[in-house]
Design an enzyme around this catalytic site. Structure first.
Site, PDB file in Angstrom:
ATOM      1  N   HIS A  13     -22.871   8.168 -11.824  1.00 54.54           N
ATOM      2  CA  HIS A  13     -22.020   9.048 -12.639  1.00 54.54           C
ATOM      3  C   HIS A  13     -22.252  10.524 -12.317  1.00 54.54           C
ATOM      4  O   HIS A  13     -21.626  11.387 -12.932  1.00 54.54           O
ATOM      5  CB  HIS A  13     -22.276   8.809 -14.138  1.00 54.54           C
ATOM      6  CG  HIS A  13     -21.911   7.430 -14.599  1.00 54.54           C
ATOM      7  ND1 HIS A  13     -20.678   6.863 -14.347  1.00 54.54           N
ATOM      8  CD2 HIS A  13     -22.619   6.491 -15.281  1.00 54.54           C
ATOM      9  CE1 HIS A  13     -20.641   5.636 -14.867  1.00 54.54           C
ATOM     10  NE2 HIS A  13     -21.806   5.390 -15.429  1.00 54.54           N
ATOM     11  N   ASP A  40     -21.462  -1.927 -10.675  1.00 59.27           N
ATOM     12  CA  ASP A  40     -21.866  -1.588 -12.045  1.00 59.27           C
ATOM     13  C   ASP A  40     -20.650  -1.788 -12.972  1.00 59.27           C
ATOM     14  O   ASP A  40     -19.509  -1.618 -12.554  1.00 59.27           O
ATOM     15  CB  ASP A  40     -22.321  -0.118 -12.070  1.00 59.27           C
ATOM     16  CG  ASP A  40     -22.971   0.303 -13.370  1.00 59.27           C
ATOM     17  OD1 ASP A  40     -24.204   0.444 -13.388  1.00 59.27           O
ATOM     18  OD2 ASP A  40     -22.241   0.510 -14.367  1.00 59.27           O
ATOM     19  N   HIS A  69     -19.632   0.050 -15.200  1.00 57.49           N
ATOM     20  CA  HIS A  69     -18.939   1.326 -15.398  1.00 57.49           C
ATOM     21  C   HIS A  69     -18.426   1.859 -14.056  1.00 57.49           C
ATOM     22  O   HIS A  69     -19.113   1.727 -13.039  1.00 57.49           O
ATOM     23  CB  HIS A  69     -19.898   2.361 -16.008  1.00 57.49           C
ATOM     24  CG  HIS A  69     -20.493   1.939 -17.315  1.00 57.49           C
ATOM     25  ND1 HIS A  69     -21.772   1.410 -17.414  1.00 57.49           N
ATOM     26  CD2 HIS A  69     -19.990   1.956 -18.566  1.00 57.49           C
ATOM     27  CE1 HIS A  69     -22.023   1.125 -18.693  1.00 57.49           C
ATOM     28  NE2 HIS A  69     -20.959   1.439 -19.407  1.00 57.49           N
ATOM     29  N   ASP A 114     -25.167  -4.283 -15.262  1.00 53.28           N
ATOM     30  CA  ASP A 114     -24.635  -4.284 -16.625  1.00 53.28           C
ATOM     31  C   ASP A 114     -23.273  -4.981 -16.746  1.00 53.28           C
ATOM     32  O   ASP A 114     -22.684  -4.990 -17.830  1.00 53.28           O
ATOM     33  CB  ASP A 114     -24.596  -2.867 -17.220  1.00 53.28           C
ATOM     34  CG  ASP A 114     -24.089  -1.821 -16.249  1.00 53.28           C
ATOM     35  OD1 ASP A 114     -23.609  -2.201 -15.166  1.00 53.28           O
ATOM     36  OD2 ASP A 114     -24.171  -0.616 -16.573  1.00 53.28           O
TER      37      ASP A 114
HETATM   38 ZN   LIG Z   1     -23.301   1.146 -15.959  1.00 52.66          ZN
END
Ligand SMILES: [Zn+2]
Length: 341
Positions: free
Chosen positions: A158, A193, A195, A282
């Protein structure tokens, strides 16, 4: 498989995280290290410490201004009357201008996208060594290893060139990919991931020399909200070199693996000769974020799918939070990869 980790990565111990207006314990806990180390060792990994390649590979992607901020902000924050124990911004520019604030509070807002990336005494040191762990992983592949696992923590995907966010400070996967590219290779980053890897996308968005692919829970209703949609394909020379594959919430193994097949097809047609896997765990059905529903068997199949490409693979740890299966899921990815090799 060789694995890399440095003990200084323990020094980042974030306390807080704001979710839906509530102050919660930060899930990116140092405790993850212990679980992930065991998970990797159960897959036969042997750990070594990273070399110190210096700031060069980090500064290749991150601005000097931002690195100065990360290195100095905690000490400066301590001088503010009544400041909290961690650097957490309380103001953000609605759109950036050419002006750069002098104040610690202003700079925190400028360089921290959200409240999930608090900075304390050991953060810079831990982030620096987390990046070096990824750089050494890249160097192992450059030296002829067919695979390696970098236990990069804090995670990185991120983080943009001058912006922290979502538990991330330095973009470890991107730094590793750039290291590989500078050694004459043609890397693809595949982010699994749950996200979207918005920082990675942002860093390479206008480039055609590193392919970026991300499979993630649909950002319409999931972090990072503002990035990760299918229509984001790159810009300028980079148009067509960014592939987002958002999935509906609770997508399970079959549809996930089908989507990974699409991702790896793109990797092949990019002509990649090495893959950096941004290895968030995740997407697990057991992860506290509850975005997707990949099972332990699904993780083994993800590992096997990467092995089937026949390309060297560097696994760089991203997210994945404490649950009963966090360590097992890592064992299964790395185990599934090695068994299928
Ligand atoms: Zn994540």
């Amino acid at each position: 498989m060789k694995a890399i980790f440095d003990d200084r990565q323990w020094h980042h111990d974030p306390k807080h995280f704001m979710a839906s207006g509530a102050l919660k314990p930060n899930p990116e806990q140092p405790r993850r290290i212990e679980i992930l180390t065991r998970g990797a060792e159960d897959a036969g990994c042997r750990f070594q410490a990273p070399a110190d390649a210096g700031l060069g590979p980090i500064a290749a992607l991150h601005s000097a201004e931002y690195l100065t901020f990360l290195e100095t902000i905690y000490a400066r924050w301590q001088r503010i009357d009544g400041a909290g124990a961690e650097v957490i911004p309380n103001i953000h520019p609605s759109g950036r201008t050419d002006s750069y604030p002098k104040s610690a509070v202003g700079q925190a807002g400028y360089h921290q996208a959200d409240t999930a990336c608090p900075i304390a005494a050991g953060t810079w040191e831990a982030a620096y060594w987390s990046a070096q762990t990824a750089v050494t992983g890249a160097d192992l592949l450059i030296g002829g290893e067919r695979s390696a696992y970098a236990l990069s923590r804090p995670p990185g995907h991120h983080a943009f060139g001058d912006l922290a966010g979502g538990f991330c400070f330095l973009n470890n996967s991107g730094i590793a990919a750039e290291r590989l590219r500078l050694a004459g290779l043609r890397p693809a980053i595949v982010d699994v991931d749950v996200h979207h890897g918005n920082g990675t996308q942002g860093i390479f968005y206008d480039r055609d020399d590193v392919l970026t692919v991300s499979i993630h829970a649909d950002p319409e209703r999931f972090y990072p909200f503002f990035w990760g949609h299918a229509q984001e394909r790159g810009t300028g020379r980079g148009l067509g070199y960014n592939l987002n594959l958002p999935l509906p919430r609770q997508t399970g193994d079959e549809d996930y693996l089908k989507t990974l097949g699409i991702a790896l097809h793109r990797v092949r047609n990019f002509g990649a000769d090495v893959i950096v896997v941004a290895l968030g765990l995740d997407a697990s059905i057991d992860d506290p974020f509850q975005g997707l529903a990949v099972t332990q068997d699904g993780f083994a199949r993800i590992g096997a799918a990467f092995a089937a490409t026949g390309l060297p693979v560097l696994f760089v740890q991203e997210g994945g939070y404490v649950s009963d299966t966090l360590g097992v899921n890592l064992t299964r990815v790395l185990g599934g990869f090695q068994e299928a090799q």
